[in-house]
Design a protein around this motif. Structure first.
Motif, PDB file in Angstrom:
ATOM      1  N   THR A  76      -0.326   7.330  20.112  1.00  0.00           N
ATOM      2  CA  THR A  76       0.082   6.284  21.046  1.00  0.00           C
ATOM      3  C   THR A  76       1.024   5.282  20.393  1.00  0.00           C
ATOM      4  OG1 THR A  76      -1.941   6.453  22.365  1.00  0.00           O
ATOM      5  CG2 THR A  76      -0.735   4.378  22.495  1.00  0.00           C
ATOM      6  N   PHE A  77       0.609   4.752  19.246  1.00  0.00           N
ATOM      7  CA  PHE A  77       1.358   3.641  18.665  1.00  0.00           C
ATOM      8  C   PHE A  77       2.456   4.066  17.702  1.00  0.00           C
ATOM      9  CE2 PHE A  77      -2.489   1.515  20.191  1.00  0.00           C
ATOM     10  CZ  PHE A  77      -1.885   0.522  20.946  1.00  0.00           C
ATOM     11  N   ILE A  78       2.543   5.368  17.407  1.00  0.00           N
ATOM     12  CA  ILE A  78       3.699   5.848  16.659  1.00  0.00           C
ATOM     13  C   ILE A  78       4.819   6.240  17.624  1.00  0.00           C
ATOM     14  CG2 ILE A  78       4.566   7.601  15.078  1.00  0.00           C
ATOM     15  CD1 ILE A  78       2.796   5.509  13.762  1.00  0.00           C
ATOM     16  N   VAL A  79       4.486   6.995  18.672  1.00  0.00           N
ATOM     17  CA  VAL A  79       5.536   7.404  19.613  1.00  0.00           C
ATOM     18  C   VAL A  79       6.107   6.205  20.367  1.00  0.00           C
ATOM     19  CG1 VAL A  79       4.182   7.814  21.730  1.00  0.00           C
ATOM     20  CG2 VAL A  79       6.105   9.318  21.176  1.00  0.00           C
ATOM     21  N   SER A  80       5.358   5.099  20.444  1.00  0.00           N
ATOM     22  CA  SER A  80       5.867   3.890  21.105  1.00  0.00           C
ATOM     23  C   SER A  80       7.147   3.379  20.457  1.00  0.00           C
ATOM     24  CB  SER A  80       4.800   2.782  21.059  1.00  0.00           C
ATOM     25  OG  SER A  80       3.671   3.129  21.828  1.00  0.00           O
ATOM     26  N   ASN A  81       7.357   3.704  19.177  1.00  0.00           N
ATOM     27  CA  ASN A  81       8.582   3.278  18.492  1.00  0.00           C
ATOM     28  C   ASN A  81       9.837   3.716  19.239  1.00  0.00           C
ATOM     29  OD1 ASN A  81       7.227   2.111  16.312  1.00  0.00           O
ATOM     30  ND2 ASN A  81       7.195   4.011  15.145  1.00  0.00           N
ATOM     31  N   LEU A  82       9.750   4.824  19.957  1.00  0.00           N
ATOM     32  CA  LEU A  82      10.923   5.368  20.645  1.00  0.00           C
ATOM     33  C   LEU A  82      11.270   4.594  21.911  1.00  0.00           C
ATOM     34  CD1 LEU A  82      10.040   9.181  20.439  1.00  0.00           C
ATOM     35  CD2 LEU A  82      11.466   7.863  18.862  1.00  0.00           C
ATOM     36  N   TYR A  83      10.332   3.798  22.420  1.00  0.00           N
ATOM     37  CA  TYR A  83      10.513   3.208  23.752  1.00  0.00           C
ATOM     38  C   TYR A  83      10.442   1.682  23.783  1.00  0.00           C
ATOM     39  CZ  TYR A  83       9.776   8.070  24.892  1.00  0.00           C
ATOM     40  OH  TYR A  83       9.891   9.448  24.931  1.00  0.00           O
ATOM     41  N   VAL A 138       4.305   7.784   8.459  1.00  0.00           N
ATOM     42  CA  VAL A 138       3.833   6.510   9.021  1.00  0.00           C
ATOM     43  C   VAL A 138       4.292   5.347   8.145  1.00  0.00           C
ATOM     44  CG1 VAL A 138       1.815   5.146   9.672  1.00  0.00           C
ATOM     45  CG2 VAL A 138       1.853   7.595  10.140  1.00  0.00           C
ATOM     46  N   PHE A 139       4.220   5.533   6.823  1.00  0.00           N
ATOM     47  CA  PHE A 139       4.690   4.486   5.905  1.00  0.00           C
ATOM     48  C   PHE A 139       6.175   4.203   6.122  1.00  0.00           C
ATOM     49  CE2 PHE A 139       6.762   3.409   1.857  1.00  0.00           C
ATOM     50  CZ  PHE A 139       6.116   2.205   1.558  1.00  0.00           C
ATOM     51  N   LEU A 140       6.980   5.258   6.266  1.00  0.00           N
ATOM     52  CA  LEU A 140       8.419   5.079   6.463  1.00  0.00           C
ATOM     53  C   LEU A 140       8.730   4.404   7.792  1.00  0.00           C
ATOM     54  CD1 LEU A 140       9.795   8.480   5.089  1.00  0.00           C
ATOM     55  CD2 LEU A 140      10.045   6.214   4.054  1.00  0.00           C
ATOM     56  N   SER A 141       8.070   4.831   8.861  1.00  0.00           N
ATOM     57  CA  SER A 141       8.346   4.215  10.165  1.00  0.00           C
ATOM     58  C   SER A 141       7.933   2.746  10.173  1.00  0.00           C
ATOM     59  CB  SER A 141       7.641   4.983  11.286  1.00  0.00           C
ATOM     60  OG  SER A 141       6.237   4.919  11.158  1.00  0.00           O
ATOM     61  N   THR A 142       6.838   2.412   9.477  1.00  0.00           N
ATOM     62  CA  THR A 142       6.398   1.010   9.390  1.00  0.00           C
ATOM     63  C   THR A 142       7.398   0.181   8.605  1.00  0.00           C
ATOM     64  OG1 THR A 142       4.099   1.780   9.407  1.00  0.00           O
ATOM     65  CG2 THR A 142       4.485  -0.489   8.731  1.00  0.00           C
ATOM     66  N   THR A 146      10.116  -2.890   9.902  1.00  0.00           N
ATOM     67  CA  THR A 146      10.250  -4.228   9.309  1.00  0.00           C
ATOM     68  C   THR A 146      11.720  -4.637   9.271  1.00  0.00           C
ATOM     69  OG1 THR A 146       8.301  -3.809   7.935  1.00  0.00           O
ATOM     70  CG2 THR A 146       9.714  -5.648   7.288  1.00  0.00           C
ATOM     71  N   GLY A 147      12.578  -3.677   8.911  1.00  0.00           N
ATOM     72  CA  GLY A 147      14.014  -3.957   8.920  1.00  0.00           C
ATOM     73  C   GLY A 147      14.529  -4.279  10.310  1.00  0.00           C
ATOM     74  N   LEU A 148      14.038  -3.563  11.323  1.00  0.00           N
ATOM     75  CA  LEU A 148      14.445  -3.844  12.701  1.00  0.00           C
ATOM     76  C   LEU A 148      14.072  -5.266  13.113  1.00  0.00           C
ATOM     77  CD1 LEU A 148      13.417  -0.537  14.538  1.00  0.00           C
ATOM     78  CD2 LEU A 148      15.728  -1.256  13.900  1.00  0.00           C
ATOM     79  N   PHE A 224       4.753  -6.792  16.242  1.00  0.00           N
ATOM     80  CA  PHE A 224       3.577  -6.114  16.795  1.00  0.00           C
ATOM     81  C   PHE A 224       3.570  -4.647  16.374  1.00  0.00           C
ATOM     82  CE2 PHE A 224       2.008  -3.341  20.218  1.00  0.00           C
ATOM     83  CZ  PHE A 224       0.694  -3.771  20.313  1.00  0.00           C
ATOM     84  N   SER A 225       4.726  -3.996  16.442  1.00  0.00           N
ATOM     85  CA  SER A 225       4.835  -2.589  16.036  1.00  0.00           C
ATOM     86  C   SER A 225       4.439  -2.402  14.580  1.00  0.00           C
ATOM     87  CB  SER A 225       6.274  -2.104  16.264  1.00  0.00           C
ATOM     88  OG  SER A 225       6.482  -0.843  15.675  1.00  0.00           O
ATOM     89  N   ILE A 226       4.888  -3.304  13.721  1.00  0.00           N
ATOM     90  CA  ILE A 226       4.526  -3.222  12.295  1.00  0.00           C
ATOM     91  C   ILE A 226       3.015  -3.333  12.131  1.00  0.00           C
ATOM     92  CG2 ILE A 226       4.720  -4.391  10.057  1.00  0.00           C
ATOM     93  CD1 ILE A 226       7.537  -5.365  11.132  1.00  0.00           C
ATOM     94  N   GLY A 227       2.397  -4.256  12.871  1.00  0.00           N
ATOM     95  CA  GLY A 227       0.954  -4.456  12.761  1.00  0.00           C
ATOM     96  C   GLY A 227       0.158  -3.220  13.163  1.00  0.00           C
ATOM     97  N   VAL A 228       0.470  -2.635  14.325  1.00  0.00           N
ATOM     98  CA  VAL A 228      -0.308  -1.488  14.788  1.00  0.00           C
ATOM     99  C   VAL A 228      -0.035  -0.250  13.932  1.00  0.00           C
ATOM    100  CG1 VAL A 228      -0.620  -2.285  17.152  1.00  0.00           C
ATOM    101  CG2 VAL A 228       1.421  -0.949  16.575  1.00  0.00           C
TER     102      VAL A 228
END
Length: 532
Positions: A76-83, A138-142, A146-148, A224-228
């Motif tokens: 749920t909270f990884i694929v949310s990055n796309l949207y 997961v580490f890379l996407s998190t 942060t950069g975003l 919020f994305s970084i936290g989850v």
């Protein structure tokens, strides 16, 4: 009356000869007993793996409901990055000081990154242990998120968006892992929970992003994305079993090559991919054009009210576990037939009354979400039966088909709606549903693995009573046991009735199957291996 041994010998010898030739050529699989088992104790050679998560062949992992739900939560909270970015485009334009056309590239770039990850990273699940791959992605996407959250440069934001898309393939590694860890009789249920998490993330990301940005800033969305994602990373370290690699002596490029070969030589996979393509196009077209439909007369709903229709879709997603339970009881072909038929009914409601009744829209939205899950899980279950050792590649092909279908459904559905109106767009979706039904009916429920069309093997609908599809892996423990008995009878030779022509053909298919799996670098099916 017993048949003399020499009347059967040529067939058996042919099978044994083919197997021997394959074994001679097969340099990809070492002898299992040649090296002692060495337990893997550290991730990346540095970080200790919790003792209860370390793999040992004598102590298989228990894949319970808790771990299954954790897989769904992570999806749920990884694929949310796309949207997250989609409702934020206006705020992006104001923040970066550019026009709307400039920021419209951001969703495209992140989706392009996701397609790259599907193609190049998700197949690694067949080559390497899944735990370190998941921890790293997961580490890379998190980190990239942060950069975003902090950059003030549009070009940097665009580049990071692409890289976040590449790293957001964790759910597509979790799905084959769930299929591997779950027992055969609960496999569809396990896959459906992860798929439910995936769909829930697609739907909830836009809602959360819009609400958070409405009352604060777009940057808070990424905080919020970084936290989850940090929660997902910690949960993965604490809960994720260290399941071993399935193909240890295959190169990365051989994995990619075999994935391409699967995509053009496996009728089951090609059928599933084409149906998924049409289903995803229909689903995407419905949800994109729904915004236009509800914003026009006679509805004239506000953006906020239109956004709340996402909760109707979420209600449909909640039926995912029930969908999986039903599919576990059925032969996957029949589950696909039921889901396509129901989808046609719901789409007919939308075509008939979607433009004049909000009740019809709600019914269609709910029904299409439930049936979309059902067809995706049933098709994935069928495709995964091709090979245990190639599930990551099989899943990558399926998801690429879905991805292309979503892109096509969005563009074509929008074009048809804007030019010809809501009923024409709904009729297009109805036609896509009809195409799915035709594609399914081309091949019957028990057709052998390498046959492109037709019907054979009966019409049994209950999985527990169905015989294994020739060339695929048995779907339940009883079928495995029966297949082993049958294989043993053929090889043992003593007092067995003479092989019929179809049985001789199945024997040749068995040897051919082993040869194919050897070429693909795929783990040999244990039943077929012992039978030969």
């Amino acid at each position: 009356m017993d048949t003399p041994m020499d009347s059967r010998t040529p067939t058996i010898v042919a099978i044994e000869s083919s197997a021997a030739e394959v074994k001679e050529k097969d340099s990809l699989k070492p002898e299992e007993s040649s090296a002692p088992f060495v337990q893997h104790t550290r991730d990346f050679g540095l970080i200790p793996i919790p003792k209860h998560l370390r793999y040992h062949p004598d102590k298989p992992f228990h894949f319970g409901l808790g771990l299954n739900i954790a897989f769904g939560f992570a999806s749920t909270f990884i694929v949310s990055n796309l949207y997250y970015c989609q409702p934020l485009l206006i705020q992006f334009a104001h923040s970066f000081g550019v026009d709307y056309n400039a920021v419209s590239r951001i969703p495209t770039l992140i989706q392009a990154g996701y397609a790259t990850g599907l193609l190049l990273i998700s197949p690694l699940g067949d080559l390497l242990p899944r735990r370190p791959i998941i921890l790293l992605t997961v580490f890379l996407s998190t980190t990239l998120s942060t950069g975003l959250a902090v950059t003030s440069n549009l070009r940097v934001f665009e580049g990071l968006s692409y890289l976040v898309g590449v790293a957001t393939v964790t759910p597509q590694i979790l799905i084959p892992l769930a299929a591997d860890l779950a027992p055969p009789e609960r496999r569809a249920s396990a896959i459906s929970v992860v798929f439910s998490g995936l769909l829930f993330g697609i739907l909830i990301a836009r809602v959360l992003s819009g609400i958070i940005a409405e009352f604060s800033s777009w940057r808070v969305v990424y905080y919020f994305s970084i936290g989850v994602q940090t929660v997902v990373l910690l949960g993965a370290y604490i809960l994720l079993p260290d399941y071993p690699a399935k193909n240890t002596n295959v190169t990365y490029f051989a994995i990619l090559g075999s994935m391409a070969k699967f995509a053009v030589t496996e009728p089951i996979l090609i059928q599933a991919t084409l149906i998924n393509f049409a289903s995803a196009a229909c689903f995407s077209s419905f949800w994109v054009t729904l915004t236009f439909l509800l914003g026009e007369p006679p509805f004239n709903y506000s953006t906020l009210v239109i956004g709340l229709f996402g909760f109707v879709g979420m209600a449909g997603v909640c039926f995912g576990p029930l969908v999986g339970y039903i599919i576990d009881k059925l032969v996957p072909w029949y589950a696909s037939l039921c889901s396509i038929t129901l989808a046609l009914i719901f789409q007919s409601v939308q075509t008939g009354a979607g433009g004049v009744s909000v009740a019809a829209v709600i019914i269609a939205a709910f029904g299409l979400d439930v049936t979309r899950q059902m067809i995706q899980v049933s098709l994935t279950t069928a495709a995964f039966s091709i090979s245990t050792a190639a599930r990551a590649r099989l899943n990558a092909v399926l998801i690429l088909g879905i991805f292309i279908g979503q892109v096509m459904g969005t563009s074509v559905g929008t074009l048809v709606f804007t030019r010809y109106g809501w009923r024409a767009a709904a009729a297009l979706n109805l036609g896509l549903g009809g195409a799915q039904l035709i594609l399914l009916l081309v091949r019957g429920p028990h057709v052998s693995r390498w046959r492109w069309y037709g019907y054979e093997g009966g019409l049994e609908w209950k999985r527990s009573r169905a015989k294994p599809v020739p060339g695929t892996e048995p779907a339940n423990a009883a079928a495995v046991a029966q297949a082993e008995v049958n294989a043993g009878e053929v090889v043992a030779g003593g007092g067995v009735t003479e092989l019929s022509a179809p049985e001789m053909k199945r024997g040749e298919d068995t040897a051919s199957s082993i040869a194919k799996d050897s070429v693909f670098g795929v783990e040999m099916n244990p039943v077929r291996g012992r039978g030969v």
